[in-house]
Write a protein that holds these residues in place. Sequence first.
Motif, short mmCIF file in Angstrom:
data_model
loop_
_atom_site.label_atom_id
_atom_site.label_comp_id
_atom_site.label_asym_id
_atom_site.label_seq_id
_atom_site.Cartn_x
_atom_site.Cartn_y
_atom_site.Cartn_z
N LEU A 117 0.90 -1.17 0.07
CA LEU A 117 -0.05 0.18 0.03
C LEU A 117 0.85 1.26 -0.10
CD1 LEU A 117 -2.69 -0.89 2.62
CD2 LEU A 117 -3.12 -0.79 -0.19
N ARG A 118 2.27 0.96 -0.16
CA ARG A 118 3.31 2.11 -0.16
C ARG A 118 3.32 3.07 1.20
NH1 ARG A 118 1.61 4.27 -6.13
NH2 ARG A 118 2.37 2.45 -7.27
N VAL A 119 3.04 2.20 2.29
CA VAL A 119 3.12 2.88 3.60
C VAL A 119 4.58 2.86 3.76
CG1 VAL A 119 2.75 2.61 6.04
CG2 VAL A 119 0.99 1.74 4.30
N ASP A 120 5.02 4.05 4.63
CA ASP A 120 6.34 4.17 4.85
C ASP A 120 7.10 3.19 5.63
OD1 ASP A 120 8.85 5.89 5.46
OD2 ASP A 120 8.00 5.71 7.57
N ILE A 121 8.05 2.66 5.29
CA ILE A 121 8.81 1.32 5.95
C ILE A 121 8.72 1.40 7.53
CG2 ILE A 121 11.16 1.84 5.42
CD1 ILE A 121 11.45 -1.12 4.70
N LEU A 122 9.08 2.38 7.94
CA LEU A 122 9.23 2.53 9.42
C LEU A 122 7.98 2.35 9.89
CD1 LEU A 122 11.14 2.84 11.76
CD2 LEU A 122 10.82 5.28 11.60
N THR A 123 6.79 3.24 9.52
CA THR A 123 5.39 3.02 9.87
C THR A 123 5.10 1.73 9.59
OG1 THR A 123 5.38 5.23 9.34
CG2 THR A 123 3.36 4.05 9.92
N ALA A 124 5.24 0.95 8.70
CA ALA A 124 5.00 -0.25 8.34
C ALA A 124 5.33 -1.27 9.29
CB ALA A 124 5.09 -0.68 6.73
N ILE A 125 6.75 -1.12 9.77
CA ILE A 125 7.25 -1.98 10.70
C ILE A 125 6.71 -2.08 12.10
CG2 ILE A 125 9.57 -2.68 11.88
CD1 ILE A 125 10.83 -2.09 9.20
N LEU A 126 6.34 -0.83 12.51
CA LEU A 126 5.87 -0.41 13.69
C LEU A 126 4.39 -0.78 13.92
CD1 LEU A 126 6.40 1.26 16.23
CD2 LEU A 126 5.58 3.03 15.51
N VAL A 127 3.61 -0.56 12.87
CA VAL A 127 2.26 -0.92 12.95
C VAL A 127 2.30 -2.53 13.00
CG1 VAL A 127 0.19 -0.91 11.51
CG2 VAL A 127 1.38 1.15 11.90
N SER A 128 3.27 -3.21 11.84
CA SER A 128 2.96 -4.64 12.12
C SER A 128 3.33 -5.37 13.27
CB SER A 128 4.10 -5.24 10.74
OG SER A 128 3.60 -4.63 9.71
N VAL A 129 4.51 -4.83 13.84
CA VAL A 129 4.92 -5.55 15.29
C VAL A 129 4.10 -5.18 16.32
CG1 VAL A 129 6.59 -5.45 17.05
CG2 VAL A 129 7.33 -5.56 14.32
N THR A 130 3.66 -3.97 16.51
CA THR A 130 2.51 -3.38 17.71
C THR A 130 1.19 -4.01 17.39
OG1 THR A 130 3.56 -1.21 17.50
CG2 THR A 130 1.44 -1.59 18.69
N ALA A 131 0.61 -4.25 16.26
CA ALA A 131 -0.69 -4.82 16.04
C ALA A 131 -0.59 -6.27 16.23
CB ALA A 131 -1.12 -4.65 14.66
N SER A 132 0.37 -6.94 15.74
CA SER A 132 0.50 -8.39 15.94
C SER A 132 0.72 -8.81 17.40
CB SER A 132 1.73 -8.93 14.99
OG SER A 132 1.34 -8.64 13.57
N LEU A 133 1.43 -8.13 18.00
CA LEU A 133 1.68 -8.44 19.37
C LEU A 133 0.65 -7.99 20.34
CD1 LEU A 133 5.59 -7.41 19.82
CD2 LEU A 133 4.47 -9.92 19.55
N ALA A 134 -0.27 -7.00 19.95
CA ALA A 134 -1.38 -6.63 20.64
C ALA A 134 -2.54 -7.81 20.43
CB ALA A 134 -1.83 -5.17 20.14
N ILE A 135 -2.45 -8.22 19.22
CA ILE A 135 -3.63 -9.10 19.02
C ILE A 135 -3.30 -10.54 19.79
CG2 ILE A 135 -4.42 -10.62 17.20
CD1 ILE A 135 -4.24 -8.11 15.29
N HIS A 136 -1.88 -10.98 19.84
CA HIS A 136 -1.44 -12.03 20.35
C HIS A 136 -1.68 -11.89 21.94
CE1 HIS A 136 0.96 -15.30 21.79
NE2 HIS A 136 1.18 -15.85 20.59
N THR A 137 -1.38 -10.80 22.44
CA THR A 137 -1.72 -10.88 24.14
C THR A 137 -2.98 -10.55 24.13
OG1 THR A 137 0.42 -9.28 23.95
CG2 THR A 137 -0.95 -9.07 25.81
N LEU A 138 -3.70 -9.93 23.44
CA LEU A 138 -5.34 -10.12 23.59
C LEU A 138 -6.01 -11.39 23.69
CD1 LEU A 138 -7.85 -8.06 23.96
CD2 LEU A 138 -7.86 -8.24 21.43
#
Length: 157
Positions: A117-138
């Motif tokens: 989707l052409r998201v900035d790479i730093l933002t994409a990494i931050l969102v991917s890691v945060t969302a995945s770990l948040a979902i896993h923890t939830l």
Amino acid sequence: MKISDRLTGCFLLVFATAILFEASSFPVIPGQSIGSALLPNIVAIGLIGCAIILIVSDLVGSPRPRLAEAGDWITDPRRLLRVGIVLLGTASFIPFMDVIGFPVLSITVLLAFLLSLRVDILTAILVSVTASLAIHTLFSKVFLVPLPWGVLQSIAW
């Protein structure tokens, strides 16, 4: 892609009928007046009602659209890539989740989709890691449904 309400309604009707059929085989709970099939039957009856509304409204309306017609996106390679990432990424969870684990797999799939989707790479990494770990923890801490850690089992909390 545009899909006619008639086609969607027919699919919903078949799906609801399959739910009713399958729910009829659910065991009766001894000593209970309400069995395990009650909720699936209610959902199936609601889906049948929605299917009938979709089919009738499409048949009565004019002009009647085609059952399905491809949109402009079907010729756009970037859009097809995004569809492919979503479909293949989702399908990859079935064979690989136990081996690779939810965190690594979800970070990878989400990162690939965000980068497409052409998201900035730093933002994409931050969102991917945060969302995945948040979902896993939830799921593991709140819903008490442990998702597999896979290759990260040694650091599981």
